[in-house]
Enzyme design. Structure first.
Site, PDB file in Angstrom:
ATOM      1  N   TRP A 425      21.683  18.109 -24.781  1.00  0.00           N
ATOM      2  CA  TRP A 425      22.679  17.663 -25.487  1.00  0.00           C
ATOM      3  C   TRP A 425      24.247  17.718 -24.690  1.00  0.00           C
ATOM      4  O   TRP A 425      24.898  16.851 -24.685  1.00  0.00           O
ATOM      5  CB  TRP A 425      22.996  18.268 -26.920  1.00  0.00           C
ATOM      6  CG  TRP A 425      23.919  17.726 -27.704  1.00  0.00           C
ATOM      7  CD1 TRP A 425      23.846  16.496 -28.788  1.00  0.00           C
ATOM      8  CD2 TRP A 425      25.406  17.791 -27.828  1.00  0.00           C
ATOM      9  NE1 TRP A 425      25.164  16.412 -29.452  1.00  0.00           N
ATOM     10  CE2 TRP A 425      26.027  17.218 -28.640  1.00  0.00           C
ATOM     11  CE3 TRP A 425      26.237  18.863 -27.033  1.00  0.00           C
ATOM     12  CZ2 TRP A 425      27.413  17.015 -28.896  1.00  0.00           C
ATOM     13  CZ3 TRP A 425      27.708  18.827 -27.311  1.00  0.00           C
ATOM     14  CH2 TRP A 425      28.100  18.038 -28.392  1.00  0.00           C
ATOM     15  N   TYR A 429      26.390  14.701 -23.281  1.00  0.00           N
ATOM     16  CA  TYR A 429      27.820  14.379 -23.800  1.00  0.00           C
ATOM     17  C   TYR A 429      28.770  14.565 -22.653  1.00  0.00           C
ATOM     18  O   TYR A 429      29.537  13.557 -22.743  1.00  0.00           O
ATOM     19  CB  TYR A 429      28.074  15.637 -24.805  1.00  0.00           C
ATOM     20  CG  TYR A 429      29.340  15.389 -25.358  1.00  0.00           C
ATOM     21  CD1 TYR A 429      29.736  14.495 -26.420  1.00  0.00           C
ATOM     22  CD2 TYR A 429      30.494  16.223 -24.918  1.00  0.00           C
ATOM     23  CE1 TYR A 429      30.934  14.606 -27.158  1.00  0.00           C
ATOM     24  CE2 TYR A 429      31.679  16.213 -25.636  1.00  0.00           C
ATOM     25  CZ  TYR A 429      31.916  15.302 -26.914  1.00  0.00           C
ATOM     26  OH  TYR A 429      33.259  15.086 -27.391  1.00  0.00           O
ATOM     27  N   ASP A 445      20.940  15.303 -30.717  1.00  0.00           N
ATOM     28  CA  ASP A 445      21.954  15.334 -31.918  1.00  0.00           C
ATOM     29  C   ASP A 445      21.351  15.047 -33.104  1.00  0.00           C
ATOM     30  O   ASP A 445      20.858  13.919 -33.610  1.00  0.00           O
ATOM     31  CB  ASP A 445      23.143  14.550 -31.289  1.00  0.00           C
ATOM     32  CG  ASP A 445      24.288  14.639 -32.258  1.00  0.00           C
ATOM     33  OD1 ASP A 445      25.163  15.406 -31.870  1.00  0.00           O
ATOM     34  OD2 ASP A 445      24.664  13.822 -33.324  1.00  0.00           O
TER      35      ASP A 445
END
Length: 486
Positions: A425, A429, A445
């Site tokens: 994640w 990001y 997510d």
């Protein structure tokens, strides 16, 4: 490489150089195969076949295009993709990399070249030398400063990257056929000549632009003391190329442009500063093409209509963004913002600005890399994340990890995942915002999966394939969508 022909066709139609070398397209009506960046007229989707390599295209009896020359695609040419490398070098130069303290030798090393190779590749692919690219960018910036500010010509020369007024005058006269003072006389004065503390410029964008939505996103994640969002404007402190100051941006009424106000102290690093702002606010996006593609999916159709001109916020500083992402692991956005504020107070350098809410500079990787785990955990950060942040700082400070736009997303994600405590994640990001990768998708997510009604990350990933190559934008649309009621 994805095996979804529709996603590949969309990537091909976008002509985005970030997809060059990822796949090749064969056109059945001509028997020719091309790179995704080929400038030939886009064929119909039903006439396209996609291949993971040039060899696969040739096994299917397609001939190489003489215009885009598949042999120059990344991984095939002796210098690993001349056109793509040249484009990335041009991008770096356009962002003011040479004005940010780097030398041509450093840029060459980043692309695993010698300076001589770099000059040869750029000239062959773009028709000019690297320094001619620099000169064009500097002259265009100087032209804007002459038109929009009341800076003395000598300051404009230095702010644009010239080493002397004489060189600036010679270059301007040689390129535009007139001295810079003539342009100044023709231009309307755009500021208060007596104001020596600030400069004001404009940065254009393609409408529509969801400025309120972008500000809301940045406001929720602002680093206390470093960033502020108030009265429709974004402000922050800046330390760049040895210069310290502040900036403030807001929309220009009636124009497709942002008004950029900055402290005069940042004039020497203006090219690099404007490059960072361009990425932070995603000013190069094509909202029309992205919305047209994403709006075809019924899961995103309503969100695309609600958020016209949505942008993916970038990062002013990649390390700053990555630290904020680590702090945000398994906590709420509000909780992560609180921790980030404490982090800034502990490791950020104090600074004075005329904006009372801006009191600190963002912590540098060099400072954080020498911190003890106890210094970080004392802020309320759990020990595993403290170790992650210190390891991250060490990699960035050493230069082994570069969190900048244009960096290879796959390689950078792999480097991030190799660090302790950084998972998929966080890596996705960071790729989305710091690397400006348009196809990042943090499928782990929970909020995304809830909005998609997916029980697993694998299921979310399967659904997202229809959105390629714009999954970063789809992610923002989903985050801004209401959570379905159970």
């Amino acid at each position: 490489m994805t095996h979804d022909p529709a996603a590949l066709y969309n990537a091909y139609a976008s002509r985005d150089p970030r997809f060059d070398g990822v796949f090749f397209v064969g056109v059945t009506s001509t028997g020719i195969y091309c790179r995704p960046v080929c400038t030939a007229r886009t064929p119909k989707e039903e006439n396209c076949r996609f291949f993971p390599s040039a060899a696969a295209a040739e096994r299917a009896d397609f001939r190489p295009c003489l215009r885009c020359r598949p042999e120059l695609a990344p991984g095939l040419a002796p210098v690993d993709g001349a056109r793509r490398v040249a484009s990335r070098i041009a991008c770096r130069i356009g962002e003011g990399m040479l004005d940010d303290g780097a030398r041509l030798e450093q840029i060459a090393a980043e692309f695993h070249m010698s300076p001589r190779q770099l000059r040869r590749v750029v000239r062959r692919e773009l028709g000019v030398s690297p320094m001619e690219l620099v000169l064009t960018r500097r002259l265009l910036l100087a032209k804007q400063l002459l038109t929009e500010t009341a800076l003395p010509v000598i300051e404009i020369a230095y702010s644009s990257g010239f080493s002397s007024l004489r060189r600036f005058n010679d270059a301007f006269r040689g390129r535009y056929g007139m001295p810079p003072t003539r342009l100044r006389k023709k231009a309307a004065t755009a500021g208060d000549p007596g104001d020596s503390e600030t400069l004001t410029l404009q940065m254009s964008y393609r409408p529509p632009f969801d400025w309120p939505g972008l500000l809301d996103f940045l406001d929720e994640r602002a680093l206390g003391g470093v960033e502020s969002v108030a009265e429709g404007a974004y402000s922050r402190t800046v330390k760049l190329g040895g210069q310290t100051g502040w900036i403030r941006l807001g929309r220009v009424p009636g124009k497709s442009a942002l008004r950029v106000e900055l402290s005069h102290s940042l004039a020497p690093v203006l090219p690099a500063l404007l490059g960072r702002l361009k990425h932070l606010f995603d000013l190069s996006a094509r909202p029309d093409l992205i919305a047209e593609h994403l709006g075809r999916d019924e899961r995103l159709e309503a969100a695309v209509r609600r958020n016209p001109g949505l942008r993916v916020p970038g990062a002013f500083d990649g390390f700053e963004l990555a630290v904020r992402a680590v702090l945000g692991q398994q906590v709420t956005v509000k909780g992560a913002t609180t921790l980030a504020g404490r982090f800034v107070q502990a490791f950020g350098e104090p600074v004075r600005t005329p904006l009372p809410e801006l009191t600190r500079l963002s912590p540098t990787p060099e400072r954080v890399a020498v911190a003890g785990v106890g210094e970080v955990t004392a802020l309320g950060v759990v020990r595993s994340r403290a170790r992650s942040i210190i390891a991250l700082a060490g990699e960035v400070a050493s230069g082994r990890l570069r969190l900048v736009p244009g960096a290879d997303p796959d390689a950078t994600i792999a480097q991030l995942l190799a660090l302790p405590g950084i998972g998929p994640w966080t890596a996705q990001y960071v790729a989305m915002r710091a690397l400006r990768w348009p196809d990042a998708f943090p499928k782990e997510d929970v909020a995304l999966r809830r909005r998609l009604g997916c029980a697993s990350a694998a299921e979310a990933d399967a659904l997202s394939r229809a959105w390629r190559p714009w999954r970063s934008y789809a992610t923002l649309h989903l985050w801004r969508s209401p959570v379905p009621q159970a």
